[in-house]
Structures are given as structure tokens and as C-alpha cells.
Design an enzyme around this catalytic site. Structure first.
Site, PDB file in Angstrom:
ATOM      1  N   GLY A   1      -3.946   4.671  -7.312  1.00  0.00           N
ATOM      2  CA  GLY A   1      -3.661   3.272  -7.063  1.00  0.00           C
ATOM      3  C   GLY A   1      -3.650   2.991  -5.570  1.00  0.00           C
ATOM      4  N   CYS A   2      -3.994   1.772  -5.192  1.00  0.00           N
ATOM      5  CA  CYS A   2      -4.114   1.451  -3.760  1.00  0.00           C
ATOM      6  C   CYS A   2      -2.766   1.508  -3.047  1.00  0.00           C
ATOM      7  CB  CYS A   2      -4.776   0.093  -3.580  1.00  0.00           C
ATOM      8  SG  CYS A   2      -3.999  -1.269  -4.486  1.00  0.00           S
ATOM      9  N   ASN A   3      -1.724   0.942  -3.638  1.00  0.00           N
ATOM     10  CA  ASN A   3      -0.399   1.018  -3.020  1.00  0.00           C
ATOM     11  C   ASN A   3       0.088   2.456  -2.951  1.00  0.00           C
ATOM     12  OD1 ASN A   3       0.029  -1.879  -2.756  1.00  0.00           O
ATOM     13  ND2 ASN A   3       0.296  -1.917  -4.973  1.00  0.00           N
ATOM     14  N   VAL A   4      -0.237   3.204  -3.988  1.00  0.00           N
ATOM     15  CA  VAL A   4       0.152   4.618  -4.044  1.00  0.00           C
ATOM     16  C   VAL A   4      -0.461   5.385  -2.876  1.00  0.00           C
ATOM     17  CG1 VAL A   4       0.064   6.715  -5.426  1.00  0.00           C
ATOM     18  CG2 VAL A   4       0.279   4.496  -6.551  1.00  0.00           C
TER      19      VAL A   4
ATOM     20  N   ALA B   1      -1.364   4.257   0.061  1.00  0.00           N
ATOM     21  CA  ALA B   1      -0.730   3.896   1.326  1.00  0.00           C
ATOM     22  C   ALA B   1       0.625   4.582   1.494  1.00  0.00           C
ATOM     23  CB  ALA B   1      -0.582   2.381   1.429  1.00  0.00           C
TER      24      ALA B   1
END
Length: 368
Positions: A159-162, A164
Site C-alpha cells: 500500500g502507498c501509505n504503508v 511511506a
């Protein structure tokens, strides 16, 4: 050798970014472009910037169409990939199955309970995790995850937030410098992370000039994935506790993650805590050209911004001690569609095919 690549969910933001990168890949040929409700339309109607593919017709997402390719990239809504992959695996059970790369969440979590709690649908099983830079316990530079990716035929893109949050703090977790029991992460997130669905709060009238928090209070679906990664990096199982708050801000792409963590005694009592802290991040990511190709530890006193990574597959990171709070502040900036999705997919694709990891991925941002 040239590999054929099909993209399912080609009309969405993630699918479009995957296609943008694939068109520059010297070792692949873009095959079928598929979707559900938009089947029969031109890809140019959805992605007018993809000029070389504009006249291609979107086909339905059917296993028979996808199975004809060497690689299938799934850029489908969460919960949709499981059924498609099950149909593909049944169709190709006798051999010749394509390399499958899922940009959705369906195959990321190793815990069935976590999946059912946060997603509320049938568990599809875990695939090899598509973050080449993920540290394994005892590593100072990522190796084990790359070895797993080089040997797999099933990849789950993070996941993208993951991405970061993981890249921001994993060096400190792996080195035993951060206490994972009280992590706080606040993220500024661009609107493309919410997809193309037409919802009132995603319109310009609501979004421009406004910051909107969402999934507050421990409800965001990326939380168990972050915990999973930090346990892989070395945190004790069940000991990671994270307060996670994403905030939509008026930009189309990008994530800026700010993560605060208490110092461990080992860091607090070190003769030069700042030097020890920075050494851990430098060991993990290294200097540009000698360490991680797509992660840049910025010079001291320089902080990540989303503008510098726009359109790229690069993550910029920084870390510092907040002595007044007796804590460490770690930051990471990525393009949510770049390093957060499509670039990670291509990194993993390249490793699985035995190619140079960064093929067709740009490390340079777009400015202004």
C-alpha cells in the site's frame, strides 16, 4: 527476450501509471488492457496522456484474455483481485501460468484475521511482498526480500501509505533504536490515492483549500500491513502499536509521512545519539549511487517534500531527534502512484524476470 504484459484495471489511476512506465520498458510489450464497466472504450478516453496507447480498446477483465500473457498486473479495487487470480490459477493449473503482480490489497496480509477485521471479505492468501527495500530482522541493507522476489511468481505490491511509513522508520526498528510500542504517524495524502470514484468529498468544490482527515481512530486498512512490515524488520510480534492518521490535502499526487517514536534506552544513552541514529538510516539506505537506488537519505537539516519526488519512483527520507519530546521524528516523501504503487510494481517485475531492478523507473522528479 520480450515479455508480454497485460494490465487489468487499466483505466484507473494505478493502472494508468503502470502503463506509463511500461511504455518505456525496453524488455516488455504491452498486451491486453482490461477493465470492467469501461470495457469497449478507448484507453485514450481515460488516459489521454498515454498517446502511444490512446487508440487501444479496453477489453473485459476475463481470465481467458489475461492468461495469454507472460505477466499480468492487477490494478483492481481492493477485494476484486482474489476472484480474478483464482480464475487465472484454475485456468493455467496445467502449466504456463503468468507472473502475477497485484497492486491491490488482496494478497498483502499474512494474517487472515487481520484481513477479515479490516476488509471484511474472504481471505485470498498472502503472496511475496513487493517491497525490495524491506529490511528483515538482522539486516542493515535489504537482501532477503530481493531474494524472495527473484524466486516468486506471485507478488503483492505494498500500500502507498504503508510504503511511506515503513521506509521512514524501519532502519530504527531494525537497529533497536526506536520503541515500536508508541508510534504516531500523520500523513498528508494526495487525492489520487482515493481513486477515480465520484464522491462528493473528492470534488474540487470540497477539496480545494481544505485538508480532510479520514479513517481516523485506528480504522485505516493499511495499519495491519504497517505492523506486519515492522515485525519483519525486527519488532517483537504483537508489540507494535501505531496511531495512524491520514489527511487528504489539495494536491493530486504525493504522500508526506511524519512518524514520531520514543527513543529506546540504547539510543538515549549512546554517547552521540544523533550520530548513532543517522548511521542506522545511512546503513539501510546509503548514499545515492552506493546504496538504495530509489531511496535518498537527505542531508542533515533538509526535509522531504512531495514536490521533489513528483512523477518519480524515488522516496526521500530524513530523521532527527526531538530532545524536548524524548522522541525521534522520521519523515518520508513519495509519489503515491510512483514509489507508492506503479514503480514498486515494476521493481518487483524486474526482479522476478531477472532484469535490472530499476529498468523503466525514473529516479528524477518533475518540477515545477
Amino acid at each position: 527476450m520480450t515479455w508480454s504484459v497485460a494490465v487489468a484495471g487499466a483505466t484507473g489511476y494505478a493502472g494508468g501509471e503502470v502503463l506509463r512506465l511500461l511504455t518505456a520498458h525496453p524488455e516488455v510489450e504491452v498486451g491486453a488492457l482490461t477493465a470492467a464497466s469501461s470495457a469497449g472504450s478507448r484507453i485514450g478516453d481515460h488516459h489521454p496522456h498515454l498517446l502511444s496507447l490512446a487508440d487501444r480498446i479496453v477489453q473485459p477483465t476475463e481470465a481467458e484474455i489475461l492468461a495469454e500473457h507472460d505477466v499480468v498486473v492487477l490494478a483492481l479495487p481492493h477485494g476484486a483481485s482474489g476472484a480474478v487470480t483464482a480464475a487465472l490459477e484454475e485456468l493455467t493449473s496445467s502449466g504456463g501460468a503468468p507472473l502475477l503482480i497485484d497492486c491491490g490489497a488482496d494478497h498483502r496480509l499474512t494474517s487472515q484475521q487481520a484481513w477479515e477485521t479490516f476488509y471484511g471479505s474472504d481471505y485470498a492468501g498472502a503472496w511475496t511482498y513487493g517491497m525490495p527495500e524491506l529490511l528483515h530482522h538482522g539486516e542493515t541493507r535489504a537482501r532477503a526480500q530481493r531474494e524472495e522476489l527473484a524466486a516468486t511468481r506471485r507478488i503483492a505490491v505494498p500500500g502507498c501509505n504503508v510504503t511511506a511509513v515503513t521506509l521512514a522508520v524501519q532502519p530504527g526498528i531494525a537497529a533497536g533504536l526506536l520503541d515500536p510500542s508508541r508510534l504516531t504517524a500523520v500523513l498528508a495524502v494526495g487525492y489520487s490515492g482515493a481513486g477515480k470514484a465520484l464522491k462528493p468529498h473528492l470534488t474540487a468544490a470540497e477539496a480545494l483549500g481544505s485538508a480532510q482527515p479520514y479513517a481516523v481512530g485506528g480504522t485505516h486498512r493499511h495499519i495491519p500491513e504497517i505492523l506486519q512490515n515492522l515485525e519483519v524488520a525486527g519488532a517483537a510480534a504483537g508489540c507494535v502499536h501505531l496511531s495512524f492518521t491520514p489527511v487528504l490535502v489539495p494536491m493530486s499526487r504525493g504522500i508526506l509521512a511524519t512518524v514520531t517514536a520514543p527513543m529506546t534506552t540504547a539510543l538515549r544513552e549512546a554517547p552521540e545519539p544523533e550520530a548513532v541514529l543517522r548511521a542506522a538510516w545511512n546503513d539501510a539506505y546509503g548514499a545515492t549511487g552506493t546504496g538504495e537506488s530509489l531511496i535518498q537519505l537527505l542531508p542533515e537539516g533538509t526535509w522531504p517534500t512531495t514536490g521533489t519526488v513528483l512523477g518519480s519512483g524515488t522516496a526521500t527520507v530524513q530523521v532527527a531527534i526531538d530532545r524536548g519530546a524524548d522522541a525521534v521524528v522520521a519523515m518520508c516523501a513519495i509519489d503515491n502512484l510512483g514509489k507508492g504503487t506503479a514503480s514498486a510494481a515494476l521493481q518487483s517485475l524486474n526482479l522476478a524476470l531477472g532484469l535490472k531492478e530499476t529498468t523503466a523507473i525514473t529516479a528524477q522528479g518533475v518540477a515545477p
